[in-house]
Design an enzyme around this catalytic site. Structure first.
Site, PDB file in Angstrom:
ATOM      1  N   PHE A 403      -0.746   0.105  -3.118  1.00 33.17           N
ATOM      2  CA  PHE A 403      -0.081   1.375  -2.755  1.00 33.17           C
ATOM      3  C   PHE A 403      -0.985   2.591  -2.884  1.00 33.17           C
ATOM      4  CE2 PHE A 403       2.843   1.158  -6.841  1.00 33.17           C
ATOM      5  CZ  PHE A 403       1.768   1.413  -7.654  1.00 33.17           C
ATOM      6  N   GLU A 404      -0.476   3.718  -2.478  1.00 35.96           N
ATOM      7  CA  GLU A 404      -1.234   4.992  -2.336  1.00 35.96           C
ATOM      8  C   GLU A 404      -2.407   4.803  -1.360  1.00 35.96           C
ATOM      9  OE1 GLU A 404       0.584   6.949  -3.585  1.00 35.96           O
ATOM     10  OE2 GLU A 404       1.041   6.699  -5.703  1.00 35.96           O
ATOM     11  N   GLY A 405      -2.178   4.039  -0.297  1.00 35.63           N
ATOM     12  CA  GLY A 405      -3.247   3.684   0.643  1.00 35.63           C
ATOM     13  C   GLY A 405      -3.964   2.478   0.079  1.00 35.63           C
TER      14      GLY A 405
END
Ligand SMILES: Cc1cc2nc3c(=O)[nH]c(=O)nc-3n(C[C@H](O)[C@H](O)[C@H](O)COP(=O)(O)OP(=O)(O)OC[C@H]3O[C@@H](n4cnc5c(N)ncnc54)[C@H](O)[C@@H]3O)c2cc1C
Length: 594
Positions: A403-405
């Site tokens: 997550f978060e890219g």
């Protein structure tokens, strides 16, 4: 709170690839103020005494308890560090934000709930909300009365977030009707307020503030690999009527909200991972001291010392990079004229250091993965069963690379952003690459005779930078506009850039510790030296692979000869240095530099 760095000229984002810095200009954990340490202790005591003892209940999805814990964190002043007092926050610096994310990571599940509130809801409302939205929502979010969540991802659009299919249909009275579904939303099961991204009339990507009472429904809790004490659900929007004044930012400018929030969130996730990595070393060190095999503690075996030594080295490098970045962000905010209640200086600072935030996220999550994997290995069979926390940490941490890219997306962003800045004229990468080409075609230059402590490492880091320039410059020349199609080359370039930033950050911290006579400065030097020694091999390997993908025959031979000329690192005795670091970690029962 005092500004946390004394930088006279503040390095711009990515500029470290071209210039070296002085140790005195870099913020390190050794410069933490008493106020910083007090907040860190408050956060640590909260997690240790109030969260970890009730983790089982959280893992059984007791969301009433999760809400109470968010409120308690709010009471302790941990939620509002990024928000000025005018809106109910405590308005402290980014070093403090880093410390709180670091300490919260000791309970990854609650850390996720806390992060969704503090970073993914409070930050966008503060940065992009209208005055009315801020007055309406911030005090309640900051007190924990309202729980927030961030709805960006969908089944068909995770990395490709702008490809969202959720629709906001504009009504004649200016309101909107939302239809669609969001996936994997942290706090999804019990949040009251959602930052939701939808396309107005199917086209204009826009952020909205949507209250649950408007008609948002949560899907079932996902059965996840880890983070069982964090709620993750889909969000269902079926003809959800949203008032006109719920637009967050501007219609069609949702990407500004999404990308800026991600810059903050990536840095903080890096902080959580770096902190998690350092913290878990205590489990490995304590176990290695007490577990006996063949008549001795396993910590006496070189194979185990190697693991613990390497854990310390990785934690040291990411920690150095994180604090350096926080110092830069704080210095940039302090140098930008702005009202105390205005978040635009923070937005600009995080935009400036977006490359460094991506590095923090990737290096932090991968260092943490390494540490947690080796922590299980050191625990042997006990690492694989639930009696010890090692297996939970390992499961909880895996998502940090997703997550978060994802780490792939962030790796692609690192050279992508550097090149974009170069093309815009913000980063003189192209002239520097040309100057390097001339230097490499010319006769060898006289070697410096500096033999001060860490002089070899300083030369090595300078060489890594040149290798990074050579690879990026050759890639831009070879592929031009089509470089974005060459992801493997970009990933190698990213790996080199990450090693440059972390190696230099570790070096500067060790130099600073030496110059300032910090406690155990010798161990600082050991950690930096091991990291830089190994980085030389990684940088060399990445450069060879990237160059061989761009050239062949005589051109490749010339490039490889230039690479050999640049990276002339004589191996050091890393066995001895890692042993020293491991022995100290085992003696202390934890991270050497805590
Ligand atoms: C526990 C958990 C909590 C989450 N919380 C939230 C939340 O609160 N809010 C929210 O909005 N989302 C949340 N997410 C979603 C998360 O952000 C996405 O899962 C993530 O962005 C990846 O998207 P994806 O799963 O669709 O993977 P995909 O985008 O399908 O990626 C699959 C693989 O392909 C790679 N890939 C994709 N595109 C490219 C490309 N262009 N080039 C090279 N490789 C590529 C990826 O790196 C990855 O390895 C959460 C997810 C989890 C698991």
């Amino acid at each position: 709170m005092a500004t946390t760095t004394a930088e006279s000229t503040i390095l711009r984002g990515g500029e470290w690839l071209l210039h070296s810095s002085e140790p005195a200009n870099v913020f390190t954990p050794e410069q933490l103020t008493d106020e910083h340490r007090l907040i860190a202790r408050t956060a640590e005591a909260f997690v240790t005494n109030e969260v970890l003892p009730v983790l089982d209940k959280l893992e059984q999805k007791d969301w009433t308890l999760a809400r109470q814990l968010v409120r308690r964190a709010a009471d302790l002043g941990l939620l509002g560090v990024d928000v000025p007092e005018a809106y109910g926050g405590v308005g402290l610096d980014k070093v403090t934000s880093l410390l709180i994310s670091d300490r919260m990571s000791r309970s990854a599940s609650f850390g996720a709930a806390f992060g969704a509130q503090a970073n993914l809801t409070i930050i966008p409302v503060y940065l992009f909300g209208t005055e009315a939205q801020k007055q309406k929502y911030l005090p309640k979010l900051l007190s924990g009365e309202l729980i927030g969540a961030y709805g960006l991802s969908e089944t068909g659009s995770g990395s490709d977030a702008l490809g969202a299919r959720t629709r906001a249909t504009r009504q004649s009275d200016g309101s909107f009707v939302l239809n669609g579904e969001k996936m994997w939303i942290t706090n999804g099961g019990f949040a009251d307020l959602f930052v939701v991204f939808a396309k107005v009339d199917g086209e204009q990507f826009t952020a909205f503030l949507v209250e649950r009472g408007f008609g948002v429904k949560s899907g079932k809790e996902e059965h996840k690999m880890g983070l069982h004490g964090s709620s993750t659900t889909s969000l269902i929007f079926e003809d959800v009527k949203v008032p006109a004044d719920s637009v967050l930012g501007e219609v069609g400018k949702g990407h500004k909200v999404a990308f800026n929030v991600l810059n903050f969130a990536r840095f903080k996730l890096g902080a959580a991972c770096g902190g998690g990595a350092a913290n878990v070393i205590s489990e490995s060190a304590t176990y290695a001291a007490s577990r006996r095999q063949f008549g001795q503690p396993i910590g006496a075996f070189g194979a185990i010392k190697h693991k613990i030594g390497e854990m310390v080295v990785k934690a040291y490098a990411i920690e150095s990079a994180l604090y350096r970045t926080a110092g830069l962000v704080d210095a940039r905010i302090a140098a930008t004229p702005h009202e105390a209640s205005d978040g635009s200086a923070a937005v600009a600072a995080f935009e400036e250091y977006a490359v460094e935030a991506s590095i923090a996220k990737v290096v932090g999550s991968e260092a943490l993965n390494f540490v947690l994997d080796e922590n299980i290995q050191i625990h042997g069979g006990n690492g694989y069963v639930k009696d010890y926390p090692a297996e939970r940490h390992f499961r909880d941490a895996r998502v940090n690379r997703i997550f978060e890219g994802t780490n792939e997306i962030n790796r692609l962003l690192i050279p992508g952003m550097l090149i974009r800045r170069a093309l815009k004229g913000d980063l003189p990468l192209i002239p520097a690459a040309k100057a390097l080409q001339d230097e490499l075609l010319g006769p060898p230059q006289n070697l410096e005779t500096d033999d001060s402590p860490l002089a070899d490492e300083r030369r090595a880091v300078a060489a890594f930078k040149k290798v990074g320039l050579m690879v990026l410059g050759t890639a831009m020349q070879t592929f031009g506009q089509k470089l974005s199609d060459e992801q493997e080359v970009l990933m190698h370039a990213a790996d080199i850039a990450m090693d440059v930033f972390c190696a230099e950050s570790a070096l500067l911290r060790a130099q600073s510790a030496t110059l300032n006579g910090a406690a155990r400065a010798d161990l600082h030097r050991d950690a930096a030296r091991v990291f830089i020694n190994d980085a030389a091999m990684r940088v060399d390997a990445s450069a060879r692979q990237a160059l061989a993908a761009m050239a062949d025959g005589d051109t490749l031979r010339t490039l490889i000869a230039a690479l050999r000329r640049l990276i002339k690192v004589t191996p050091i005795n890393t066995v001895m240095l890692r042993r020293r670091l491991a022995d100290e970690a085992i003696r202390r029962g934890g991270y050497v530099f805590a």
